[in-house]
Design a protein around this motif. Structure first.
Motif, short mmCIF file in Angstrom:
data_model
loop_
_atom_site.label_atom_id
_atom_site.label_comp_id
_atom_site.label_asym_id
_atom_site.label_seq_id
_atom_site.Cartn_x
_atom_site.Cartn_y
_atom_site.Cartn_z
N TYR A 196 -2.01 4.89 7.84
CA TYR A 196 -2.77 5.90 7.83
C TYR A 196 -3.10 5.99 6.15
CZ TYR A 196 -1.51 7.07 12.53
OH TYR A 196 -1.77 6.36 14.08
N GLU A 197 -3.46 4.79 5.42
CA GLU A 197 -3.32 5.09 4.04
C GLU A 197 -4.66 6.13 3.84
OE1 GLU A 197 -0.49 2.49 4.81
OE2 GLU A 197 -2.32 2.58 5.54
N GLY A 198 -4.91 6.68 2.96
CA GLY A 198 -5.65 7.28 2.43
C GLY A 198 -5.13 9.54 3.40
N HIS A 257 0.73 -1.38 -0.02
CA HIS A 257 -0.32 -0.14 -0.22
C HIS A 257 0.92 1.02 0.64
CE1 HIS A 257 -3.46 -2.66 0.30
NE2 HIS A 257 -3.35 -2.83 1.24
N LYS A 303 -13.99 7.81 -1.38
CA LYS A 303 -13.16 6.17 -0.03
C LYS A 303 -13.15 6.91 1.46
CE LYS A 303 -9.32 6.44 -3.44
NZ LYS A 303 -7.66 6.37 -3.95
N PRO A 304 -14.58 6.50 2.14
CA PRO A 304 -14.75 6.92 3.25
C PRO A 304 -13.84 6.35 4.34
CG PRO A 304 -16.07 5.27 2.63
CD PRO A 304 -15.29 4.83 1.07
N TYR A 305 -12.71 5.05 3.87
CA TYR A 305 -11.96 4.91 4.50
C TYR A 305 -10.45 5.76 5.55
CZ TYR A 305 -9.14 4.48 0.61
OH TYR A 305 -8.01 4.28 -0.18
N ILE A 306 -10.69 7.23 4.35
CA ILE A 306 -10.10 8.18 4.41
C ILE A 306 -9.97 9.08 5.61
CG2 ILE A 306 -9.22 10.69 2.89
CD1 ILE A 306 -9.33 8.83 0.51
N GLU A 359 -11.66 8.33 8.53
CA GLU A 359 -11.18 7.69 9.49
C GLU A 359 -9.76 7.90 9.60
OE1 GLU A 359 -13.16 5.96 12.48
OE2 GLU A 359 -14.38 7.62 10.77
N ALA A 360 -9.09 7.54 8.65
CA ALA A 360 -7.59 7.67 8.35
C ALA A 360 -7.47 9.50 9.22
CB ALA A 360 -6.41 7.91 7.40
N LYS A 398 -7.90 9.94 13.15
CA LYS A 398 -6.44 9.06 13.23
C LYS A 398 -5.18 9.96 13.59
CE LYS A 398 -3.71 5.03 14.06
NZ LYS A 398 -4.09 3.13 13.39
#
Length: 711
Positions: free
Chosen positions: A229-231, A127, A272-275, A277-278, A281
């Motif tokens: 921390y991808e994204g 990644h 990209k919803p995971y962004i 949360e990254a 964080k």
């Protein structure tokens, strides 16, 4: 050709009448107009660039590009944009993250013979963070720059970075402005003209983004990018990096084109919803590293988490309210302050500069009811002096300067401001002020433009999002209004409070200037929302000639005290309008400056098709000629030159283009008429009387004006 085919297909289909709401049509028209304006801005600003400056300091810059399953039509322009850099001391470090597409390896193989390009092929997919770190491991440059494998650099990107480093070789982090390109790479749009270094803005969102150049030794010290921390890996990296240095600079030029693809966050932040949360964080980690407590709150409309700092000490806040003969307005302010505000550790100091006996009794009655301090001192109105008097009477660790025409409507407003004001680097904290019983903006921050300080987006609806969320998330500003301004008492004293030589206007602006000069950052919290019944007590300075003259006198005095802020606002980009508060484009940024003068050896055909007008001819320490011209055959625009001709001498002078919206309106059918304005400033011409010719496309027309130059 494609357009013609599409139109034929549309004609062949049944026609359905669809009613488009007026608001939708207006938004579409606004977007189209904005796009056309940006194209004009590009033509004006980038056409006159030159890159011929020689540098004493020529550091190597390693450009790090993580590569994974990218189309050739995106990867090749990315690589070629690096190869086409004007500045030559660079290396390109490409890391392939074990792409499954054969085309990627085949394309990269074509560049393996270039000695300035390094390629590492990872044996497993790790990644973007691990992949970028693989590129970092092979980098040897003094600086590293991050670039996505489908984006494009402008040819002068590295040149401008090194130019900035030659101004200050101690810089550790440099970032530039950027814009978007669509999938095919041709349509440039949505430019992000950024502020200079703004730490609170960075905690709101990753505003520095592209093009970021970082000192490699610090990048290695902090361990590069972090997996997990991808994204938001570059956001997390930049938050950690800027904790190691304050040597940060901004280049106010578009140096990077961020490509919009269907799955890209450049096109749709929700792709990209995971962004999210990254990013959350990353902020949580930053707060923990810095020893700060805060709640993170999702601002849905912005796809960002707001940082709501929690006060560490619950300090006493001294609320200082200047007022005179304004009982009904003050009563509303005091009642809502005490009855709605949840933060209770505050005292009130009311400073009255000479109310009549009746109002004095009413003020005293309010003071007795709510048990606050009432200071009565008869004197001419001087807002600065009244604030300073209140500060001398205050016991609080923080001072909140509050207009008597403020109405409290949000119980959490003060605790949110206090939490932010406790940060060591923060100077003044302001609130979002709306006009009463409405969503209309009165204050979200003040910009310092050529016309003087003005409230950004004043009078516009807060229901909309303005310029990258300036009214929705928290930004640093040069100035916040003293209608509601919170500052730590020690910082207030450090800059000697308000300037009493500025009794009526600009005193809060000048106070904020001093805080910035002392190294602090002013900020507006857009979640601390109040009503401001503006100018109820004092009236409008623009309606009276006497008040207007006083306004301009105090403005001039302010700039005499702080000349570095004349026509300069570190938190408002120079590419944005200098005569409007709506963050539109500055069409006049590069319209001035000396032009090239050469003795004429060209032969111009005299032709009546060069349509023109000379608006101004000036001779002083330099000569200036302004006007407009175009060649009256399609295409209309050509390079405009001024030809000065006397019986003995002949000169050709280049011009700089000037955007002229009036010409676009007047010459409606001539595409490009708005780009037909020009200005030339020059010297180096022998004394004499010269006829003025305007030249376009090697054709010239003699004007009715002349210029007399006396050396």
């Amino acid at each position: 050709m494609n357009t013609i085919k599409q139109n034929i297909k549309k004609v062949a289909r049944p026609i359905y009448h669809k009613v488009v709401p007026e608001k939708v049509r207006a938004r579409r028209a606004a977007r189209l107009n904005r796009s056309l304006e940006y194209e004009t801005w590009i033509t004006m600003l980038e056409a006159n660039e030159n890159y011929d400056e020689k540098f004493e300091y020529n550091p190597k810059i390693s450009i790090l590009v993580p590569v994974y399953n990218v189309l050739d039509r995106h990867l090749i322009p990315c690589i070629e944009s690096v190869l086409n850099q004007v500045y030559t001391n660079w290396e390109l470090c490409l890391a392939d993250d074990c792409s499954s597409w054969d085309s990627v390896r085949e394309t990269l193989a074509k560049y393996e013979g270039n000695e300035k390009i390094k390629i590492v092929y990872r044996t497993e997919n790790g990644h973007i963070s691990r992949c970028t770190n693989s590129a970092l491991e092979i980098a040897t440059g003094e600086f590293v720059a991050f670039m996505d494998c489908d984006d494009v650099l402008r040819p002068n990107a590295l040149y401008e970075v090194v130019k900035k480093l030659n101004e200050d070789s101690n810089l550790d982090f440099i970032y530039s402005d950027e814009d978007k390109i669509d999938d095919d790479g041709f349509n440039r749009h949505m430019p992000h003209f950024k502020p200079d270094w703004s730490p609170d803005t960075l905690m709101s969102h990753m505003y520095t983004c592209h093009f970021g150049v970082y000192r490699r030794s610090i990048a290695n010290e902090i361990g590069g990018l972090r997996a997990g921390y991808e994204g938001a890996q570059d956001y997390d990296f930049t938050l950690r990096f800027t904790e190691k240095t304050n040597n940060i600079a901004h280049i106010d030029k578009i140096l990077y084109h961020w490509r919009e693809r269907k799955e890209s966050t450049a096109l749709d932040p929700s792709a990209k919803p995971y962004i999210f949360e990254a990013a959350k964080k990353s902020k949580e980690d930053a707060l923990e590293r810095r020893g700060l407590k805060a709640n993170l709150e999702m601002v849905d409309i912005m796809y960002q988490y707001r940082v709501n700092y929690i006060s560490q000490t619950n300090p006493l806040v001294s609320v200082i309210i200047p007022s005179k003969d304004n009982y009904k307005v003050l009563k509303r302010c005091i009642e809502t302050l005490y009855e709605i505000t949840r933060y209770r550790n505050f005292e009130v100091i009311l400073v009255d500069n000479g109310s009549n006996d009746e109002n004095k009794k009413l003020y005293q009655g309010l003071s007795d009811k709510y048990k606050f301090k009432y200071v009565y001192e008869k004197m001419d109105f001087n807002f600065s002096r009244m604030c300073n008097i209140g500060a001398r009477e205050a016991k609080g660790e923080y001072y909140l300067f509050l207009n008597d025409d403020i109405e409290i409507i949000n119980e959490e407003w003060l605790e949110r401001m206090v939490g932010h004001a406790e940060l060591e680097h923060v100077g003044a904290v302001g609130a979002k002020l709306l006009y009463p019983n409405s969503k209309l903006i009165q204050h979200i921050g003040v910009i310092n433009i050529a016309n003087g300080p003005v409230h950004a987006f004043a009078g516009l609806s807060d229901d909309n999002i303005y310029y990258f969320g300036r009214n929705k998330i928290d930004y640093n500003w040069l100035t916040v209004t003293a209608a509601c301004l919170l500052v730590k008492a020690s910082k207030f004293e450090r800059v000697n409070g308000f300037n009493e030589e500025m009794p009526v206007t600009y005193n809060d602006v000048e106070f904020c200037f001093k805080l910035v000069e002392a190294g602090y950052y002013n900020v507006v919290r857009n979640d601390a929302i109040l009503y401001h019944h503006e100018s109820v007590s004092r009236g409008d300075d623009l309606l009276s000639k006497e008040k207007f003259n006083r306004l301009m006198s105090e403005q001039n005095h302010m700039y005499e005290l702080h000349p570095e802020f004349k026509d300069k606002d570190p938190f408002y980009n120079s590419n944005l309008a200098q005569h409007a508060a709506d963050f539109s484009y500055n069409m006049f940024k590069e319209s001035k400056g000396k032009c090239t003068v050469s003795e004429n050896i060209e032969n111009f055909e005299i032709c009546k098709k060069v349509i023109n007008a000379i608006d101004r001819v000036y001779v002083g320490d330099k000569c200036v000629i302004e006007g407009w011209a175009f060649f009256n055959e399609k295409p209309y625009n050509g390079e405009i030159k001024i030809w000065l001709r006397s019986s003995e001498k002949s000169y050709i002078i280049t011009t700089k283009r000037v955007y002229r919206s009036d010409l676009a309106i007047h010459f409606k059918r001539k595409v490009g008429a708005d780009m037909s304005g020009f200005i030339c400033e020059f010297d180096g011409v022998d004394a004499g009387k010269y006829d003025i010719y305007v030249c376009c496309k090697n054709k010239a027309t003699r004007t009715k004006q002349h210029i007399v130059i006396n050396k």
